[in-house]
Design an enzyme around this catalytic site. Structure first.
Site, PDB file in Angstrom:
ATOM      1  N   HIS A 129       0.802  -1.179  -0.043  1.00 59.17           N
ATOM      2  CA  HIS A 129       0.116   0.076  -0.099  1.00 59.17           C
ATOM      3  C   HIS A 129       0.822   1.258   0.040  1.00 59.17           C
ATOM      4  O   HIS A 129       0.215   2.384  -0.361  1.00 59.17           O
ATOM      5  CB  HIS A 129      -0.972  -0.181   0.928  1.00 59.17           C
ATOM      6  CG  HIS A 129      -2.019  -0.957   1.187  1.00 59.17           C
ATOM      7  ND1 HIS A 129      -2.873  -1.367   2.337  1.00 59.17           N
ATOM      8  CD2 HIS A 129      -2.319  -1.854   0.102  1.00 59.17           C
ATOM      9  CE1 HIS A 129      -3.674  -2.342   1.959  1.00 59.17           C
ATOM     10  NE2 HIS A 129      -3.345  -2.677   0.728  1.00 59.17           N
ATOM     11  N   LEU A 374      -3.158  -9.526   5.823  1.00 60.28           N
ATOM     12  CA  LEU A 374      -3.058  -9.277   4.509  1.00 60.28           C
ATOM     13  C   LEU A 374      -1.945  -8.374   4.051  1.00 60.28           C
ATOM     14  O   LEU A 374      -1.479  -7.858   2.922  1.00 60.28           O
ATOM     15  CB  LEU A 374      -4.529  -8.528   4.137  1.00 60.28           C
ATOM     16  CG  LEU A 374      -5.834  -9.104   4.221  1.00 60.28           C
ATOM     17  CD1 LEU A 374      -6.882  -8.358   3.795  1.00 60.28           C
ATOM     18  CD2 LEU A 374      -5.705 -10.505   3.434  1.00 60.28           C
ATOM     19  N   PHE A 375      -1.133  -8.238   5.173  1.00 59.86           N
ATOM     20  CA  PHE A 375       0.506  -7.504   5.033  1.00 59.86           C
ATOM     21  C   PHE A 375       0.253  -6.271   4.072  1.00 59.86           C
ATOM     22  O   PHE A 375       1.360  -6.271   3.500  1.00 59.86           O
ATOM     23  CB  PHE A 375       1.364  -8.550   4.133  1.00 59.86           C
ATOM     24  CG  PHE A 375       0.943  -9.845   4.645  1.00 59.86           C
ATOM     25  CD1 PHE A 375       1.182 -10.348   6.159  1.00 59.86           C
ATOM     26  CD2 PHE A 375       0.885 -11.017   3.926  1.00 59.86           C
ATOM     27  CE1 PHE A 375       0.990 -11.510   6.647  1.00 59.86           C
ATOM     28  CE2 PHE A 375       0.859 -12.320   4.356  1.00 59.86           C
ATOM     29  CZ  PHE A 375       0.890 -12.740   5.530  1.00 59.86           C
ATOM     30  N   CYS A 376      -0.718  -5.313   4.364  1.00 58.42           N
ATOM     31  CA  CYS A 376      -0.827  -4.046   3.622  1.00 58.42           C
ATOM     32  C   CYS A 376      -0.545  -4.212   2.142  1.00 58.42           C
ATOM     33  O   CYS A 376      -0.085  -3.416   1.471  1.00 58.42           O
ATOM     34  CB  CYS A 376       0.234  -3.128   4.033  1.00 58.42           C
ATOM     35  SG  CYS A 376       0.102  -2.795   5.845  1.00 58.42           S
ATOM     36  N   ALA A 377      -1.203  -5.329   1.597  1.00 63.55           N
ATOM     37  CA  ALA A 377      -1.050  -5.642   0.305  1.00 63.55           C
ATOM     38  C   ALA A 377      -2.382  -6.388  -0.137  1.00 63.55           C
ATOM     39  O   ALA A 377      -2.567  -7.472  -0.732  1.00 63.55           O
ATOM     40  CB  ALA A 377       0.040  -6.382  -0.087  1.00 63.55           C
TER      41      ALA A 377
END
Length: 453
Positions: A129, A374-377
């Protein structure tokens, strides 16, 4: 692994010393264990060398720039020498400009703020992100996820060929995925961008801690990365590259340090003359400790030798991947396939488990710290996992939207400070959890999966 790679890996008989390597944590099943920090992709521990350098400087801390006192002069020299050290680490061009920021996110938002009018931006949906979201005030095109490095180049070339050929354009791409760890074809993407009159910025947050990064060799226009992923967690980041767009735009932040001259006008307003140097975008009191810590980490990694560091990390990657491959219930996530080169970042899911539940059990029962969610993705994870709405396990995913409680994964990540024992314990714990189940009961509390009391 080749004989040469094995030999290179053995030249470092131990990982680089980091803070926290002897920290013990309690287990819900009783007793304590040395903590296995396997979440380097979020924030790597501080190198002991970095900590020692910062501690030695701390008594001499002073204001940076314009201070007449000895400590101010010393701190200013330290700050500017740090800039030169990082420029050398990145192999910057002679006329490039290096700006110290707060993080990769800050660096890319700074670049977004100085884009020329009517700039077109091209970014893959697979980005973190930090590099996916800053461009929304520009004309941005989000590109579909490629399934091979070659396809990434083809997708970009088609998009650039269809763009307005007369306006400015920028491509933003990661060097290594924060989800899969896979290396992206940066040099080829840069060539495609330049062939179509576009510029390119490299998000090196996950690449710079693991591989040498040369602005000139990769032929990128800018590079951004964070200190806290480069073993220097003191609140600083870097944007380095071409100066023209940076000098042509108003400062990202207006304030002291960015201005060369400020005068009152007869109508009561003020006129400002901004600096043309990096100071233009470094308003306020600079984070000299953050900049110095990044420079210290750059020196430590360079002195250790990236050939050796890469070989040793590849040894750890192969150990983890081989161990996970022996557990049929584990599915490792990948865009480019099993043979794609990668850094020490591996994400996976486990049949029959919600990933938050599995990660909580690794921590509470084995003293192993990984990341889940979701790992900022988010777009990338949805591409890799689909949108199956069924809830698995006892706990929900902390980042998941309603109806997507199973849409999350587990990420294990490691680097120069990781001992073999940590990845061996991780592989053993995965195998034991899958075959025997958790020893404890877990529930969702404040959005997190935690052991029940």
């Amino acid at each position: 692994m080749s004989v040469t790679t094995v030999a290179a890996a053995r030249t470092i008989c131990a990982p680089l010393p980091v803070l926290g390597r002897d920290v013990t944590v309690p287990l819900v099943t009783g007793g304590e264990v040395t903590y296995a920090a396997l979440d380097y992709a979020a924030s790597a521990p501080a190198l002991q060398r970095v900590w020692d350098d910062v501690a030695a400087y701390a008594p001499y801390y002073g204001s940076v720039h314009r201070g007449a006192g000895y400590l101010s002069q010393l701190s200013t020299d330290l700050f500017e020498n740090a800039r030169r050290t990082v420029e050398e680490f990145l192999d910057c061009r002679p006329d490039d400009q290096l700006i110290f920021t707060r993080s990769t996110t800050d660096s890319l938002n700074l670049l977004a703020a100085v884009l020329p009018a009517d700039c077109q931006v091209f970014v893959f949906e697979t980005e973190h992100h930090a590099s996916l979201l800053p461009w929304q005030d520009a004309r941005v095109s989000y590109l579909d996820a490629p399934r091979t490095p070659g396809q990434a180049v083809e997708i970009l070339e088609r998009a650039l060929a269809a763009r307005d050929p007369y306006g400015p354009a920028l491509v933003c791409v990661t060097g290594a995925s924060n989800v899969t760890g896979e290396l992206w074809p940066v040099r080829e993407l840069a060539a495609a961008a330049h062939a179509h009159g576009a510029r390119i910025v490299l998000d090196a947050a996950q690449l710079a801690p693991h591989h040498p990064v040369s602005v000139q060799d990769l032929d990128v226009d800018w590079i951004a990365f964070s200190g806290h992923k480069l073993y220097a967690p003191f609140g600083s980041g870097v944007l380095a590259g071409r100066a023209d767009w940076l000098q042509a735009a108003d400062p990202y932040l207006a304030g002291g340090g960015a201005s060369r001259k400020v005068t009152r006008r007869e109508d009561g307003g003020v006129d400002v003359e901004w600096h043309d140097s990096a100071a233009r975008h470094e308003a306020g009191s600079p984070n000299v400790i953050g900049a110095y810590s990044i420079a210290s980490a750059c020196k430590a990694l360079t002195e250790a030798g990236f050939d050796t560091l890469v070989a040793r990390e590849q040894h750890l990657i192969e150990k983890v991947r081989a161990g996970l491959a022996e557990v049929p219930e584990v599915k490792v996530l990948s865009l480019f396939g099993d043979d794609a080169p990668r850094v020490g970042v591996i994400s996976f899911v486990v049949d029959g488990w919600n990933s938050s539940h599995f990660a909580a059990a690794l921590s509470a029962e084995y003293g192993i710290g990984v990341r889940d969610g979701l790992f900022c993705a988010h777009p990338l994870l949805r591409t890799l996992l689909g949108t199956d709405p069924q809830t698995q396990g006892e706990c929900g995913a902390p980042e998941a939207a309603p109806g997507e409680k199973s849409l999350n994964a587990i990420r294990v990540s490691f680097g120069a400070g990781t001992p073999d024992e940590h990845v061996e314990r991780f592989v053993s714990a995965v195998r034991e959890l899958v075959t025997k189940g958790a020893k404890w009961t877990y529930h969702t509390e404040n959005g997190r999966c935690v052991p029940a009391v």
